[in-house]
Structures are given as structure tokens and as C-alpha cells.
Motif scaffolding. Structure first.
Motif, mmCIF file in Angstrom:
data_model
loop_
_atom_site.group_PDB
_atom_site.id
_atom_site.type_symbol
_atom_site.label_atom_id
_atom_site.label_comp_id
_atom_site.label_asym_id
_atom_site.label_seq_id
_atom_site.Cartn_x
_atom_site.Cartn_y
_atom_site.Cartn_z
ATOM 1 N N GLN A 1 21.961 33.942 18.527
ATOM 2 C CA GLN A 1 21.406 33.578 17.285
ATOM 3 C C GLN A 1 22.352 33.410 16.172
ATOM 4 O O GLN A 1 22.188 32.282 15.666
ATOM 5 C CB GLN A 1 19.822 34.107 16.869
ATOM 6 C CG GLN A 1 19.504 34.938 18.314
ATOM 7 C CD GLN A 1 18.325 36.157 17.924
ATOM 8 O OE1 GLN A 1 17.719 36.430 16.729
ATOM 9 N NE2 GLN A 1 17.632 36.413 18.664
ATOM 10 N N PHE A 2 23.144 34.081 15.650
ATOM 11 C CA PHE A 2 23.825 33.542 14.423
ATOM 12 C C PHE A 2 24.596 32.518 14.804
ATOM 13 O O PHE A 2 25.056 32.116 13.320
ATOM 14 C CB PHE A 2 24.814 35.100 14.071
ATOM 15 C CG PHE A 2 24.894 35.044 12.470
ATOM 16 C CD1 PHE A 2 24.448 35.403 11.347
ATOM 17 C CD2 PHE A 2 26.732 34.957 12.526
ATOM 18 C CE1 PHE A 2 24.285 35.081 10.745
ATOM 19 C CE2 PHE A 2 27.372 35.084 10.818
ATOM 20 C CZ PHE A 2 26.497 34.845 10.151
ATOM 21 N N GLY A 3 25.550 32.760 15.591
ATOM 22 C CA GLY A 3 26.334 31.546 16.090
ATOM 23 C C GLY A 3 25.354 29.895 15.824
ATOM 24 O O GLY A 3 25.756 29.034 15.712
ATOM 25 N N ILE A 4 24.255 30.905 16.987
ATOM 26 C CA ILE A 4 23.095 28.880 16.648
ATOM 27 C C ILE A 4 23.472 29.136 14.578
ATOM 28 O O ILE A 4 23.056 27.648 14.531
ATOM 29 C CB ILE A 4 21.984 29.182 17.312
ATOM 30 C CG1 ILE A 4 21.948 29.078 18.440
ATOM 31 C CG2 ILE A 4 20.893 27.864 16.461
ATOM 32 C CD1 ILE A 4 20.744 29.814 20.021
ATOM 33 N N ILE A 5 22.657 30.035 14.135
ATOM 34 C CA ILE A 5 22.492 29.402 12.758
ATOM 35 C C ILE A 5 23.510 29.265 12.328
ATOM 36 O O ILE A 5 24.002 28.251 10.953
ATOM 37 C CB ILE A 5 21.924 29.881 12.214
ATOM 38 C CG1 ILE A 5 20.542 30.968 12.395
ATOM 39 C CG2 ILE A 5 21.941 30.174 10.457
ATOM 40 C CD1 ILE A 5 19.703 32.189 12.429
ATOM 41 N N LEU A 6 24.919 29.027 12.691
ATOM 42 C CA LEU A 6 26.656 28.676 11.726
ATOM 43 C C LEU A 6 26.252 27.575 11.871
ATOM 44 O O LEU A 6 26.980 26.923 11.143
ATOM 45 C CB LEU A 6 26.788 30.090 12.098
ATOM 46 C CG LEU A 6 27.422 31.317 11.752
ATOM 47 C CD1 LEU A 6 28.186 32.334 12.172
ATOM 48 C CD2 LEU A 6 27.486 30.901 9.848
ATOM 49 N N GLY A 7 25.907 27.234 13.349
ATOM 50 C CA GLY A 7 26.385 25.868 14.356
ATOM 51 C C GLY A 7 25.644 25.171 13.653
ATOM 52 O O GLY A 7 26.077 23.605 12.478
ATOM 53 N N VAL A 8 23.870 24.528 12.891
ATOM 54 C CA VAL A 8 23.322 24.172 12.434
ATOM 55 C C VAL A 8 24.374 23.913 11.571
ATOM 56 O O VAL A 8 24.329 23.423 10.363
ATOM 57 C CB VAL A 8 22.051 24.730 12.246
ATOM 58 C CG1 VAL A 8 20.863 23.820 11.285
ATOM 59 C CG2 VAL A 8 21.226 24.278 13.894
ATOM 60 N N SER A 9 24.652 25.452 10.437
ATOM 61 C CA SER A 9 24.809 25.001 9.101
ATOM 62 C C SER A 9 25.840 24.177 8.733
ATOM 63 O O SER A 9 25.975 23.475 8.110
ATOM 64 C CB SER A 9 24.978 26.633 7.916
ATOM 65 O OG SER A 9 23.896 27.336 8.471
ATOM 66 N N PHE A 10 26.970 24.729 9.577
ATOM 67 C CA PHE A 10 28.118 23.084 10.086
ATOM 68 C C PHE A 10 27.573 22.413 9.952
ATOM 69 O O PHE A 10 28.735 21.546 9.206
ATOM 70 C CB PHE A 10 29.052 23.866 10.703
ATOM 71 C CG PHE A 10 30.835 23.122 11.410
ATOM 72 C CD1 PHE A 10 31.271 23.607 10.118
ATOM 73 C CD2 PHE A 10 30.355 22.347 11.990
ATOM 74 C CE1 PHE A 10 32.752 22.926 10.181
ATOM 75 C CE2 PHE A 10 31.566 21.572 12.297
ATOM 76 C CZ PHE A 10 32.749 21.439 11.136
ATOM 77 N N ILE A 11 26.691 22.081 10.084
ATOM 78 C CA ILE A 11 26.383 20.156 10.684
ATOM 79 C C ILE A 11 26.067 19.854 9.614
ATOM 80 O O ILE A 11 26.274 18.706 8.817
ATOM 81 C CB ILE A 11 25.556 20.032 11.945
ATOM 82 C CG1 ILE A 11 26.167 20.015 13.571
ATOM 83 C CG2 ILE A 11 24.878 18.821 12.388
ATOM 84 C CD1 ILE A 11 24.746 20.584 14.325
ATOM 85 N N VAL B 1 29.030 19.188 7.454
ATOM 86 C CA VAL B 1 29.799 17.872 7.509
ATOM 87 C C VAL B 1 28.711 17.155 7.127
ATOM 88 O O VAL B 1 28.676 15.836 6.676
ATOM 89 C CB VAL B 1 29.793 17.639 9.703
ATOM 90 C CG1 VAL B 1 30.199 17.176 9.597
ATOM 91 C CG2 VAL B 1 30.160 18.829 9.873
ATOM 92 N N LEU B 2 27.291 16.726 7.378
ATOM 93 C CA LEU B 2 26.685 15.922 6.539
ATOM 94 C C LEU B 2 26.218 15.328 5.471
ATOM 95 O O LEU B 2 27.022 14.407 4.723
ATOM 96 C CB LEU B 2 25.407 15.895 7.090
ATOM 97 C CG LEU B 2 24.724 15.874 8.486
ATOM 98 C CD1 LEU B 2 24.021 16.270 9.003
ATOM 99 C CD2 LEU B 2 24.832 14.274 8.976
ATOM 100 N N LYS B 3 26.907 16.910 4.922
ATOM 101 C CA LYS B 3 27.026 16.713 3.254
ATOM 102 C C LYS B 3 28.565 16.088 3.199
ATOM 103 O O LYS B 3 28.453 15.168 2.038
ATOM 104 C CB LYS B 3 27.316 18.509 2.305
ATOM 105 C CG LYS B 3 27.773 18.129 1.095
ATOM 106 C CD LYS B 3 26.419 17.858 -0.024
ATOM 107 C CE LYS B 3 26.733 17.533 -1.101
ATOM 108 N NZ LYS B 3 27.016 16.468 -1.942
ATOM 109 N N TYR B 4 29.757 16.296 3.526
ATOM 110 C CA TYR B 4 30.885 15.957 3.617
ATOM 111 C C TYR B 4 30.892 13.911 3.859
ATOM 112 O O TYR B 4 31.231 13.356 2.675
ATOM 113 C CB TYR B 4 31.745 16.165 4.647
ATOM 114 C CG TYR B 4 33.591 15.793 3.940
ATOM 115 C CD1 TYR B 4 34.431 15.785 2.875
ATOM 116 C CD2 TYR B 4 33.814 14.658 5.163
ATOM 117 C CE1 TYR B 4 35.142 15.740 3.435
ATOM 118 C CE2 TYR B 4 34.987 14.510 5.338
ATOM 119 C CZ TYR B 4 36.129 14.070 4.046
ATOM 120 O OH TYR B 4 36.967 13.984 3.971
#
Length: 119
Positions: A6-16, A19-22
Motif C-alpha cells: 500500500q505504501f508503495g502504491i502511494i509513493l509511486g503516485v507521489s513520484f509520478i 515527475v509531472l511537476k518537473y
């Protein structure tokens, strides 16, 4: 293991979101991109609520702890902020009232739309 997934899913979405912000030069925080992406994933049922519910609840429970560094920063910068305390208080009160009013209006609108759809 469930919490790691579950934490991996949340971190993955946060990472995306990061990336979009960049890549997208808009003045929108990466966390907002992440929240919108998570909302879309939940809405189209790519991710179910059960897949992130427990870890999401835990993160909400510990959220006050996350504000401690910001509060310490304000305390250490008090000498610079001392002259601005009144405008900061006014801005805080005004924006809080505006956000509360906007949230209430949106909630009322959604409730009315749901009632119309049921009729």
C-alpha cells in the motif's frame, strides 16, 4: 507485507506527481498532481480503496507529526516574522474563511446534484 504494498502504491503516485511537476511548468505543487492522479486512479478503479486504505489511514493519523518541522522553522524565524505577525494573522483568517465557504458551497452543489439525479 500488505502495508509495504500500500505504501508503495502511494509513493509511486507521489513520484509520478513529482515527475509531472518537473516536466509541466505550472505553479502547481507536486503533491497536488499526486492527489489528482490518485483520485483518477480511484475513480476509474485502477486502484481500489482497499488497496491503500490502511496505509492512508495511518498516514492521516500521523499527519500532525509532519507539521513539527514547519512549526520549529516558524519559531526559529520569529525575529524576522515579528514585524509581519498582524498581516499574517489577517491573511490566515481571511483565507480560512474563504476555503471554508468554498468547501461548503461545493458540498452543497454536490448534494443538490445527487438529489436531482435520484429524482
Amino acid at each position: 507485507m500488505k502495508f509495504l504494498k500500500q505504501f508503495g502504491i502511494i509513493l509511486g503516485v507521489s513520484f509520478i506527481g513529482e515527475v509531472l511537476k518537473y516536466f509541466i511548468p505550472l505553479p502547481i505543487p507536486a503533491s497536488i498532481y499526486g492527489l489528482v492522479i490518485m483520485l483518477l486512479l480511484l475513480s476509474v478503479k485502477i486502484v481500489s480503496v482497499e488497496q491503500v486504505k490502511d496505509t492512508g489511514s495511518y498516514l492521516i493519523e500521523i499527519m500532525p507529526v509532519m507539521f513539527i518541522p514547519a512549526a520549529v522553522g516558524l519559531i526559529t524565524m520569529w525575529s524576522e516574522l515579528k514585524s509581519l505577525w498582524f498581516p499574517l494573522c489577517v491573511i490566515t483568517v481571511v483565507t480560512t474563511v474563504i476555503v471554508m465557504a468554498a468547501a461548503g458551497r461545493v458540498t452543497q452543489f454536490i448534494i443538490r446534484m445527487e438529489k436531482r439525479q435520484k429524482e
